[in-house]
Design a protein around this motif. Structure first.
Motif, short mmCIF file in Angstrom:
data_model
loop_
_atom_site.label_atom_id
_atom_site.label_comp_id
_atom_site.label_asym_id
_atom_site.label_seq_id
_atom_site.Cartn_x
_atom_site.Cartn_y
_atom_site.Cartn_z
N ASP A 100 0.81 -1.21 0.00
CA ASP A 100 0.00 0.00 0.00
C ASP A 100 0.85 1.27 0.00
O ASP A 100 0.31 2.36 -0.11
N ALA A 101 2.17 1.14 0.15
CA ALA A 101 3.05 2.31 0.23
C ALA A 101 3.94 2.47 -0.99
O ALA A 101 4.49 3.54 -1.21
N ILE A 102 4.08 1.41 -1.81
CA ILE A 102 4.95 1.50 -2.97
C ILE A 102 4.33 2.42 -4.02
O ILE A 102 3.13 2.40 -4.26
N VAL A 103 5.16 3.24 -4.65
CA VAL A 103 4.72 4.15 -5.69
C VAL A 103 5.25 3.72 -7.06
O VAL A 103 4.50 3.58 -8.02
N ALA A 104 6.57 3.47 -7.14
CA ALA A 104 7.18 3.13 -8.42
C ALA A 104 8.51 2.45 -8.16
O ALA A 104 9.07 2.51 -7.07
N TRP A 105 9.04 1.79 -9.23
CA TRP A 105 10.36 1.17 -9.12
C TRP A 105 10.98 1.03 -10.50
O TRP A 105 10.30 1.11 -11.53
N SER A 106 12.29 0.81 -10.52
CA SER A 106 13.01 0.59 -11.77
C SER A 106 12.49 -0.68 -12.44
O SER A 106 12.39 -1.73 -11.80
N SER A 107 12.18 -0.60 -13.73
CA SER A 107 11.61 -1.75 -14.43
C SER A 107 12.58 -2.91 -14.52
O SER A 107 12.17 -4.06 -14.75
N SER A 108 13.87 -2.65 -14.33
CA SER A 108 14.86 -3.72 -14.41
C SER A 108 14.86 -4.63 -13.19
O SER A 108 15.44 -5.72 -13.22
N LEU A 109 14.22 -4.22 -12.11
CA LEU A 109 14.20 -5.01 -10.88
C LEU A 109 13.33 -6.24 -11.04
O LEU A 109 12.30 -6.21 -11.72
N ARG A 110 13.71 -7.33 -10.36
CA ARG A 110 12.86 -8.51 -10.26
C ARG A 110 11.95 -8.32 -9.04
O ARG A 110 12.40 -7.89 -7.99
N VAL A 111 10.69 -8.66 -9.22
CA VAL A 111 9.70 -8.37 -8.19
C VAL A 111 8.93 -9.64 -7.84
O VAL A 111 8.52 -10.39 -8.72
N GLN A 112 8.76 -9.86 -6.55
CA GLN A 112 7.90 -10.93 -6.06
C GLN A 112 6.91 -10.33 -5.08
O GLN A 112 7.25 -9.46 -4.28
N MET A 113 5.68 -10.80 -5.14
CA MET A 113 4.67 -10.37 -4.20
C MET A 113 4.47 -11.46 -3.18
O MET A 113 4.38 -12.65 -3.52
N GLN A 114 4.45 -11.09 -1.91
CA GLN A 114 4.34 -12.10 -0.87
C GLN A 114 3.49 -11.58 0.27
O GLN A 114 3.36 -10.39 0.48
#
Length: 251
Positions: free
Chosen positions: A168-182
């Motif tokens: 609920d606090a994330i706004v944006a991130w570098s598209s090159s990052l690997r992301v997992q939702m947990q």
């Protein structure tokens, strides 16, 4: 007439994007390159300006209908200066390069018309059908203006220092990052928040890049349609932005 208000005069600059103050963006148009802005974000303008609803072809419309993610934009064109703001949120101008930016569309105030946008899915590490969160990927070369509730935190992600952020606090991130939702829970029911901490879904970032976090899990209440947050999609964000918006006493 005399008043301290006269200290808040127009900022003079040759730049395309200039911060009039932390919550108000000044965009200079020369008649050649249009800017796409959040619908209803114009608070003032000078010069010969046109404002038109931005046409979306079938692909973005289908993606919006399926995911709830997308941009409601107007095209600002002409020659002059336009001022953009939204509910006195803090505004931040970001240069987009080959790295790209992934963002929740609810936090986009404006962007260059030359940039490309595409809805992408962030999948849950649990692999549960329908549990992915959709975000907006912005690529190309240009600038985008983001909004945050309060002054944000820019966190650097490196291969030896990954970062976890509340969904609920994330706004944006570098598209090159690997992301997992947990989900931070030891229960077999991952849709249940962990104990009585009030913490639920989070995003785990790995690789090399940056993650932008706002100091609030609550977006200002507004009547305008906003992007669908992670909490709203899973029914777990009652303490987050969209749960607060639904129950806010401002309504």
């Amino acid at each position: 007439m005399q008043s301290p208000l006269f200290s808040y005069t127009e900022q003079q600059s040759q730049d395309r994007y200039t911060m009039q103050n932390p919550q108000l963006l000044r965009v200079a148009l020369t008649g050649h390159d249009d800017v796409l802005a959040r619908k209803g974000a114009m608070v003032a303008y000078q010069g010969l300006m046109d404002f038109d609803g931005e046409y979306q072809n079938q692909s973005p419309r289908r993606a919006r209908a399926h995911t709830g993610e997308g941009l409601d934009l107007m095209r600002c064109s002409g020659q002059g200066t336009v001022y953009l703001a939204n509910l006195a949120q803090y505004v931040h101008v970001v240069d987009i390069d080959q790295e790209g930016l992934t963002v929740d569309s609810a936090y986009v105030l404006a962007l260059d018309s030359s940039l490309h946008t595409e809805v992408i899915a962030v999948d849950s590490q649990y692999g549960i059908s329908g549990s992915g969160k959709y975000q907006l990927n912005i690529s190309g070369r240009g600038q985008v203006a983001l909004m945050t509730s309060g002054q944000p935190l820019m966190m650097q992600v490196t291969p030896d220092k990954y970062v976890n952020v509340d969904a609920d606090a994330i706004v944006a991130w570098s598209s090159s990052l690997r992301v997992q939702m947990q989900a931070q829970t030891h229960s077999s029911n991952i849709r249940r928040r962990r104990g009585n901490t009030g913490e639920g879904w989070e995003l785990n970032f790995l690789g090399q890049g940056y993650a932008l976090v706002q100091p609030s899990e609550v977006m200002p209440p507004q009547n305008a349609q906003i992007g669908q947050g992670i909490g709203a999609q899973f029914g777990v964000g009652q303490q987050g932005a969209h749960g607060q918006n639904q129950n806010n006493a401002w309504n």
